[in-house]
Design a protein around this motif. Structure first.
Motif, PDB file in Angstrom:
ATOM      1  N   UNK A   1      -8.511  11.644  -3.789  1.00 15.62           N
ATOM      2  CA  UNK A   1      -8.834  10.879  -2.581  1.00 15.62           C
ATOM      3  C   UNK A   1      -9.450   9.522  -2.921  1.00 15.62           C
ATOM      4  N   UNK A   2      -9.032   8.955  -4.045  1.00 16.56           N
ATOM      5  CA  UNK A   2      -9.487   7.623  -4.447  1.00 16.56           C
ATOM      6  C   UNK A   2      -8.431   6.588  -4.073  1.00 16.56           C
ATOM      7  N   UNK A   3      -8.893   5.357  -3.843  1.00 14.46           N
ATOM      8  CA  UNK A   3      -7.992   4.248  -3.597  1.00 14.46           C
ATOM      9  C   UNK A   3      -8.173   3.227  -4.716  1.00 14.46           C
ATOM     10  N   UNK A   4      -7.095   2.941  -5.418  1.00 15.55           N
ATOM     11  CA  UNK A   4      -7.123   1.949  -6.491  1.00 15.55           C
ATOM     12  C   UNK A   4      -6.564   0.639  -5.963  1.00 15.55           C
ATOM     13  N   UNK A   5      -7.330  -0.431  -6.117  1.00 18.50           N
ATOM     14  CA  UNK A   5      -6.907  -1.760  -5.672  1.00 18.50           C
ATOM     15  C   UNK A   5      -6.498  -2.564  -6.905  1.00 18.50           C
ATOM     16  N   UNK A   6      -5.228  -2.858  -7.038  1.00 17.97           N
ATOM     17  CA  UNK A   6      -4.713  -3.629  -8.167  1.00 17.97           C
ATOM     18  C   UNK A   6      -4.442  -5.053  -7.677  1.00 17.97           C
ATOM     19  N   UNK A   7      -5.245  -5.988  -8.165  1.00 18.08           N
ATOM     20  CA  UNK A   7      -5.222  -7.371  -7.667  1.00 18.08           C
ATOM     21  C   UNK A   7      -4.736  -8.287  -8.780  1.00 18.08           C
ATOM     22  N   UNK A   8      -3.756  -9.106  -8.482  1.00 14.84           N
ATOM     23  CA  UNK A   8      -3.126  -9.962  -9.474  1.00 14.84           C
ATOM     24  C   UNK A   8      -3.490 -11.429  -9.229  1.00 14.84           C
ATOM     25  N   UNK A   9      -3.411 -12.258 -10.286  1.00 14.58           N
ATOM     26  CA  UNK A   9      -3.686 -13.690 -10.084  1.00 14.58           C
ATOM     27  C   UNK A   9      -2.559 -14.331  -9.287  1.00 14.58           C
ATOM     28  N   UNK A  10      -2.889 -15.396  -8.622  1.00 11.49           N
ATOM     29  CA  UNK A  10      -1.868 -16.111  -7.865  1.00 11.49           C
ATOM     30  C   UNK A  10      -1.134 -17.116  -8.724  1.00 11.49           C
TER      31      UNK A  10
ATOM     32  N   UNK B   1      -2.418  -1.462  -3.268  1.00 16.01           N
ATOM     33  CA  UNK B   1      -3.454  -0.477  -2.957  1.00 16.01           C
ATOM     34  C   UNK B   1      -2.809   0.899  -3.074  1.00 16.01           C
ATOM     35  N   UNK B   2      -3.313   1.719  -3.989  1.00 13.27           N
ATOM     36  CA  UNK B   2      -2.723   3.024  -4.283  1.00 13.27           C
ATOM     37  C   UNK B   2      -3.713   4.126  -3.949  1.00 13.27           C
TER      38      UNK B   2
ATOM     39  N   UNK C   1       0.847  -1.188   0.000  1.00 14.45           N
ATOM     40  CA  UNK C   1       0.000   0.000   0.000  1.00 14.45           C
ATOM     41  C   UNK C   1       0.883   1.238   0.000  1.00 14.45           C
ATOM     42  N   UNK C   2       0.505   2.225  -0.823  1.00 19.38           N
ATOM     43  CA  UNK C   2       1.308   3.424  -0.961  1.00 19.38           C
ATOM     44  C   UNK C   2       0.427   4.579  -1.403  1.00 19.38           C
ATOM     45  N   UNK C   3       1.037   5.751  -1.567  1.00 16.55           N
ATOM     46  CA  UNK C   3       0.308   6.952  -1.962  1.00 16.55           C
ATOM     47  C   UNK C   3       1.059   7.678  -3.065  1.00 16.55           C
ATOM     48  N   UNK C   4       0.319   8.382  -3.897  1.00 16.44           N
ATOM     49  CA  UNK C   4       0.901   9.261  -4.906  1.00 16.44           C
ATOM     50  C   UNK C   4       0.054  10.525  -4.981  1.00 16.44           C
ATOM     51  N   UNK C   5       0.671  11.633  -5.397  1.00 20.34           N
ATOM     52  CA  UNK C   5      -0.071  12.890  -5.440  1.00 20.34           C
ATOM     53  C   UNK C   5      -1.162  12.868  -6.498  1.00 20.34           C
ATOM     54  N   UNK C   6      -0.885  12.276  -7.651  1.00 17.25           N
ATOM     55  CA  UNK C   6      -1.885  12.215  -8.715  1.00 17.25           C
ATOM     56  C   UNK C   6      -1.427  11.293  -9.827  1.00 17.25           C
ATOM     57  N   UNK C   7      -2.366  10.941 -10.702  1.00 17.44           N
ATOM     58  CA  UNK C   7      -2.079  10.088 -11.847  1.00 17.44           C
ATOM     59  C   UNK C   7      -2.257  10.886 -13.137  1.00 17.44           C
TER      60      UNK C   7
END
Length: 316
Positions: free
Chosen positions: A101-110, A94-95, A16-22
């Protein structure tokens, strides 16, 4: 043996991390990531450990990422039983985007599990001595694992007297319900429920006819459908209720649903009834929404929020 055992077939190292913008086409500078052991049942076990429960986390582990997950879980003092696999445990991201103020959840296959690897997981939960009071089957299935895996695990565990709680989605959930596996409680969210069944609306009462039919058909003893900020709907032969959480500030983090299951399972293991367990689940999820440092939730928040959950009994 622990009173509660969780099985996580698709564990993950959650970053989990943060960025100012995309901005498309440009680099987005992020803060140093926080790392947590994750995947459905592992998060549930972490939450149960926070609550002081006697819990054991079982999961397949392999590769460098798996080694990190094992170490982090040990640092959290969560008892574990790992089953070796040839692949590397996945990573998820989790970004938090600060300017929206959005949270993007990037989920990968196992990693893909071969027949011997997933069969070892099935054998592990089917031979626990003594059998646990509660077995929590939680999370997605990785590639290579048959869709009816949770149905098979539930059969083995219930035959030995364990109450089985299932929290999964998609084909794995459909297969378990179609197989009439001996499930004590199933916890879909409202999207999963509406995708699988013909629910006429999205009010709490609109779910009852579907849930009552499933219970009457012997699909499960009870259902708890989570409704996000609106709480949850509980249905069993004895209880029908809408449990609404107090208003809380915060973003829904990775693990809010797993925190719900931890609170619910903890209360059931203590001898609570289904209404009490669902109330604790709602309160624990609300506590998780307020907490953002990777520790899921704080027990003092659960204690404060529990008494503020509104329980409204519904008519059949």
């Amino acid at each position: 043996m622990a009173a509660i055992v969780t099985l996580t077939m698709n564990p993950a190292l959650d970053l989990s991390t943060e960025t100012e913008g995309l901005e498309p086409g440009h680099k987005s500078r992020c803060r140093s990531p926080r790392r947590s052991p994750g995947g459905g049942g592992i998060n549930v076990a972490r939450g149960l450990r926070v609550l002081g429960a006697d819990v054991l986390a079982i999961y397949p582990s392999g590769g460098p990422t798996g080694a990190v997950c094992d170490r982090l879980l040990a640092e959290l003092s969560v008892p574990m039983q790992t089953l070796p696999i040839g692949g590397d445990v996945r990573q998820n991201i989790a970004l938090h985007v600060q300017d929206t103020d959005e949270v993007l959840h990037l989920v990968f296959p196992g990693p893909e599990l071969d027949a011997g690897e997933w069969q070892a997981c099935l054998d592990a939960v089917g031979t626990l001595e003594p059998a646990p009071d509660l077995l929590v089957l939680s999370g997605s299935l990785p590639p290579g694992v048959p869709e009816d895996f949770y149905a098979r695990a539930a059969e083995r565990a219930a035959h030995r007297g364990s109450r089985v709680l299932l929290d999964t989605k998609g084909p794995a959930l459909r297969a378990a319900l179609d197989a009439r596996a001996p499930l004590y409680l199933v916890k879909p969210n409202h999207r999963e429920c509406r995708q699988l069944f013909d629910v006429p609306g999205d009010a709490p009462e609109d779910y009852l006819a579907t849930l009552d039919r499933l219970i009457a058909d012997g699909v499960a003893r009870a259902f708890v459908v989570t409704l996000g900020a609106r709480g949850a709907v509980l249905a069993s032969a004895e209880h029908r209720a809408h449990l609404r959480p107090p208003s809380v500030a915060g973003r829904a983090p990775v693990g809010a649903g797993d925190s719900f299951v931890a609170g619910l399972a903890h209360r059931l293991a203590q001898g609570g009834d289904l209404v009490q367990a669902a109330r604790d689940g709602v309160a624990t999820a609300a506590a998780a929404v307020q907490h953002h440092n990777g520790d899921l939730f704080r027990p003092q928040d659960l204690q404060r929020l529990r008494e503020r959950v509104e329980v409204r009994h519904l008519r059949a």
